[in-house]
Design a protein around this motif. Structure first.
Motif, PDB file in Angstrom:
ATOM      1  N   VAL A  17       0.844  -1.210   0.000  1.00 28.29           N
ATOM      2  CA  VAL A  17       0.000   0.000   0.000  1.00 28.29           C
ATOM      3  C   VAL A  17       0.876   1.255   0.000  1.00 28.29           C
ATOM      4  O   VAL A  17       0.651   2.194  -0.778  1.00 28.29           O
ATOM      5  CB  VAL A  17      -0.967  -0.003   1.209  1.00 28.29           C
ATOM      6  N   HIS A  18       1.910   1.261   0.848  1.00 30.12           N
ATOM      7  CA  HIS A  18       2.768   2.457   0.915  1.00 30.12           C
ATOM      8  C   HIS A  18       3.638   2.598  -0.338  1.00 30.12           C
ATOM      9  O   HIS A  18       3.908   3.718  -0.785  1.00 30.12           O
ATOM     10  CB  HIS A  18       3.604   2.431   2.193  1.00 30.12           C
ATOM     11  N   LEU A  19       4.051   1.453  -0.893  1.00 27.59           N
ATOM     12  CA  LEU A  19       4.803   1.540  -2.157  1.00 27.59           C
ATOM     13  C   LEU A  19       3.922   2.160  -3.239  1.00 27.59           C
ATOM     14  O   LEU A  19       4.369   2.993  -4.030  1.00 27.59           O
ATOM     15  CB  LEU A  19       5.256   0.145  -2.605  1.00 27.59           C
ATOM     16  N   GLU A  20       2.659   1.764  -3.240  1.00 28.85           N
ATOM     17  CA  GLU A  20       1.738   2.300  -4.257  1.00 28.85           C
ATOM     18  C   GLU A  20       1.523   3.798  -4.077  1.00 28.85           C
ATOM     19  O   GLU A  20       1.387   4.540  -5.051  1.00 28.85           O
ATOM     20  CB  GLU A  20       0.408   1.536  -4.214  1.00 28.85           C
ATOM     21  N   ALA A  21       1.509   4.235  -2.825  1.00 27.61           N
ATOM     22  CA  ALA A  21       1.387   5.682  -2.581  1.00 27.61           C
ATOM     23  C   ALA A  21       2.594   6.395  -3.199  1.00 27.61           C
ATOM     24  O   ALA A  21       2.462   7.473  -3.793  1.00 27.61           O
ATOM     25  CB  ALA A  21       1.302   5.955  -1.084  1.00 27.61           C
ATOM     26  N   GLY A  22       3.763   5.773  -3.086  1.00 29.62           N
ATOM     27  CA  GLY A  22       4.973   6.339  -3.697  1.00 29.62           C
ATOM     28  C   GLY A  22       4.866   6.401  -5.212  1.00 29.62           C
ATOM     29  O   GLY A  22       5.243   7.398  -5.836  1.00 29.62           O
ATOM     30  N   HIS A  23       4.319   5.334  -5.810  1.00 27.48           N
ATOM     31  CA  HIS A  23       4.130   5.341  -7.275  1.00 27.48           C
ATOM     32  C   HIS A  23       3.214   6.497  -7.680  1.00 27.48           C
ATOM     33  O   HIS A  23       3.501   7.231  -8.626  1.00 27.48           O
ATOM     34  CB  HIS A  23       3.459   4.038  -7.742  1.00 27.48           C
ATOM     35  N   ALA A  24       2.100   6.609  -6.968  1.00 28.50           N
ATOM     36  CA  ALA A  24       1.121   7.653  -7.316  1.00 28.50           C
ATOM     37  C   ALA A  24       1.752   9.031  -7.152  1.00 28.50           C
ATOM     38  O   ALA A  24       1.594   9.917  -8.003  1.00 28.50           O
ATOM     39  CB  ALA A  24      -0.120   7.516  -6.437  1.00 28.50           C
ATOM     40  N   CYS A  25       2.502   9.192  -6.061  1.00 24.55           N
ATOM     41  CA  CYS A  25       3.143  10.482  -5.794  1.00 24.55           C
ATOM     42  C   CYS A  25       4.142  10.821  -6.903  1.00 24.55           C
ATOM     43  O   CYS A  25       4.168  11.951  -7.406  1.00 24.55           O
ATOM     44  CB  CYS A  25       3.825  10.425  -4.428  1.00 24.55           C
ATOM     45  N   GLN A  26       4.951   9.836  -7.305  1.00 19.15           N
ATOM     46  CA  GLN A  26       5.949  10.113  -8.344  1.00 19.15           C
ATOM     47  C   GLN A  26       5.267  10.515  -9.657  1.00 19.15           C
ATOM     48  O   GLN A  26       5.731  11.416 -10.355  1.00 19.15           O
ATOM     49  CB  GLN A  26       6.847   8.881  -8.551  1.00 19.15           C
ATOM     50  N   ASN A  27       4.160   9.855  -9.969  1.00 24.12           N
ATOM     51  CA  ASN A  27       3.426  10.256 -11.187  1.00 24.12           C
ATOM     52  C   ASN A  27       2.961  11.710 -11.077  1.00 24.12           C
ATOM     53  O   ASN A  27       3.037  12.465 -12.038  1.00 24.12           O
ATOM     54  CB  ASN A  27       2.206   9.350 -11.402  1.00 24.12           C
ATOM     55  N   ILE A  28       2.478  12.082  -9.897  1.00 25.05           N
ATOM     56  CA  ILE A  28       2.022  13.475  -9.710  1.00 25.05           C
ATOM     57  C   ILE A  28       3.207  14.430  -9.873  1.00 25.05           C
ATOM     58  O   ILE A  28       3.104  15.469 -10.531  1.00 25.05           O
ATOM     59  CB  ILE A  28       1.377  13.688  -8.316  1.00 25.05           C
ATOM     60  N   LEU A  29       4.343  14.047  -9.277  1.00 31.13           N
ATOM     61  CA  LEU A  29       5.518  14.932  -9.344  1.00 31.13           C
ATOM     62  C   LEU A  29       5.955  15.147 -10.796  1.00 31.13           C
ATOM     63  O   LEU A  29       6.221  16.277 -11.217  1.00 31.13           O
ATOM     64  CB  LEU A  29       6.677  14.344  -8.527  1.00 31.13           C
ATOM     65  N   LEU A  30       6.003  14.064 -11.568  1.00 26.81           N
ATOM     66  CA  LEU A  30       6.448  14.204 -12.960  1.00 26.81           C
ATOM     67  C   LEU A  30       5.411  14.957 -13.790  1.00 26.81           C
ATOM     68  O   LEU A  30       5.751  15.794 -14.626  1.00 26.81           O
ATOM     69  CB  LEU A  30       6.753  12.824 -13.567  1.00 26.81           C
ATOM     70  N   GLN A  31       4.143  14.669 -13.510  1.00 28.65           N
ATOM     71  CA  GLN A  31       3.086  15.399 -14.231  1.00 28.65           C
ATOM     72  C   GLN A  31       3.158  16.892 -13.896  1.00 28.65           C
ATOM     73  O   GLN A  31       2.976  17.741 -14.764  1.00 28.65           O
ATOM     74  CB  GLN A  31       1.715  14.836 -13.841  1.00 28.65           C
ATOM     75  N   SER A  32       3.456  17.205 -12.642  1.00 25.89           N
ATOM     76  CA  SER A  32       3.495  18.619 -12.253  1.00 25.89           C
ATOM     77  C   SER A  32       4.606  19.354 -13.003  1.00 25.89           C
ATOM     78  O   SER A  32       4.414  20.481 -13.449  1.00 25.89           O
ATOM     79  CB  SER A  32       3.647  18.772 -10.736  1.00 25.89           C
ATOM     80  N   ILE A  33       5.751  18.706 -13.171  1.00 25.73           N
ATOM     81  CA  ILE A  33       6.856  19.333 -13.914  1.00 25.73           C
ATOM     82  C   ILE A  33       6.400  19.621 -15.341  1.00 25.73           C
ATOM     83  O   ILE A  33       6.595  20.706 -15.884  1.00 25.73           O
ATOM     84  CB  ILE A  33       8.099  18.400 -13.955  1.00 25.73           C
ATOM     85  N   SER A  34       5.752  18.630 -15.924  1.00 29.24           N
ATOM     86  CA  SER A  34       5.293  18.788 -17.300  1.00 29.24           C
ATOM     87  C   SER A  34       4.242  19.900 -17.428  1.00 29.24           C
ATOM     88  O   SER A  34       4.092  20.504 -18.483  1.00 29.24           O
ATOM     89  CB  SER A  34       4.770  17.435 -17.779  1.00 29.24           C
ATOM     90  N   LEU A  35       3.527  20.193 -16.340  1.00 28.57           N
ATOM     91  CA  LEU A  35       2.542  21.292 -16.364  1.00 28.57           C
ATOM     92  C   LEU A  35       3.171  22.624 -15.957  1.00 28.57           C
ATOM     93  O   LEU A  35       2.483  23.638 -15.848  1.00 28.57           O
ATOM     94  CB  LEU A  35       1.387  20.986 -15.391  1.00 28.57           C
ATOM     95  N   GLY A  36       4.462  22.601 -15.657  1.00 26.87           N
ATOM     96  CA  GLY A  36       5.141  23.835 -15.241  1.00 26.87           C
ATOM     97  C   GLY A  36       4.879  24.199 -13.788  1.00 26.87           C
ATOM     98  O   GLY A  36       4.983  25.364 -13.398  1.00 26.87           O
ATOM     99  N   LEU A  37       4.528  23.196 -12.967  1.00 29.71           N
ATOM    100  CA  LEU A  37       4.235  23.460 -11.547  1.00 29.71           C
ATOM    101  C   LEU A  37       5.329  22.870 -10.665  1.00 29.71           C
ATOM    102  O   LEU A  37       5.920  21.846 -11.003  1.00 29.71           O
ATOM    103  CB  LEU A  37       2.905  22.806 -11.152  1.00 29.71           C
TER     104      LEU A  37
END
Ligand code: FMN
Length: 237
Positions: A186-206
């Motif tokens: 469960v916690h590993l999956e939270a890390g996966h989701a978080c990393q996707n958000i982090l990379l998506q945020s860079i791509s959105l300029g955030l």
């Protein structure tokens, strides 16, 4: 004698009519009462009943994946400006959006059991993300960011950032198949989701930062979460 008999018959008939009508009336009233109670309970359970359909996420961006990986850094100072619905939609989709017809999501999940539930906390209130149909439901009104900052050991950026994505996990969804090891997943999956958000945020300029320093119970209390919704990681943007 005959008259007497017919009088009794009328009284009995009259009594039957009264009993039947009383029974029908009581029954209908009970049904209406039960319906009202059930309706009220549903409203209480779903909070403000405010459901927001998020805009369709984009699957083409301005930046390559390699550039996003290279540029990712933890950012701790933020503009006050609110994120718009397109940006919120994109970030939540990157974390837990449904990306195929089987219902599988943007982040991997052990046994495809999907134990994560995501919440966002922004100026106007707190919302729960519903991957099915890509929707947000408002769960609490008002700005909870200061309280959340206190629960995060006073980390200032929690209050200053326009949005905090709180990734929670429900262990039982995964431990039912994997036993105790499911907690790790469960916690590993939270890390996966978080990393996707982090990379998506860079791509959105955030700018964004993962935040793991908080008191679980306090976060649960602020968001009015049930005990088995365990806060695992925030992504603050
Ligand atoms: C699981 C996890 C929890 C973290 N929790 C916090 C936190 O509570 N507060 C904070 O300021 N940074 C937190 N960070 C961010 C790290 O401090 C940061 O990733 C590290 O300094 C490396 O810098 P970089 O992300 O810019 O490469 C966390 C990072 C991870 C992966």
């Amino acid at each position: 004698m005959k008259k007497q008999y017919s009088f009794e018959k009328s009284v009995i008939f009259f009594l039957i009519i009264i009993i039947v009508s009383t029974f029908v009336f009581v029954n209908i009233s009970c049904d209406i009462f039960i319906e009202k109670v059930v309706e009220k309970k549903e409203i209480e359970n779903t909070g403000f009943e405010e459901i927001i359909d998020l805009p369709e996420p984009k699957i083409k961006g301005e930046m390559s994946l390699e550039e996003a990986i290279k540029d990712r850094r933890s950012i701790r100072s933020f503009d006050e400006k609110d994120l718009n619905l397109e940006q919120i939609s994109q970030l939540l989709w990157a974390a837990q959006g449904i990306t195929d017809e089987r219902g599988h999501r943007a982040s991997p999940s052990a046994g495809a059991l999907y134990p994560l539930e995501l919440y966002i906390v922004k100026k106007d209130g707190a919302y729960h993300y519903i991957p099915e149909g890509h929707k947000l439901e408002m769960i609490l009104k008002g700005d909870l960011r200061k309280k959340l900052k206190d629960a995060c050991l006073g980390q200032q950026w929690i209050e200053e950032a326009p949005i905090n994505i709180v990734i929670t996990g429900i262990y039982e969804r995964t431990t039912v198949k994997y036993g105790e090891r499911g907690i790790r997943y469960v916690h590993l999956e939270a890390g996966h989701a978080c990393q996707n958000i982090l990379l998506q945020s860079i791509s959105l300029g955030l700018g964004a930062i993962p935040v793991g320093g908080f008191h679980d119970r306090e976060v649960q209390e602020i968001l009015n979460l049930e005990e088995n919704y365990i806060p695992s990681l925030f992504t603050t943007l």
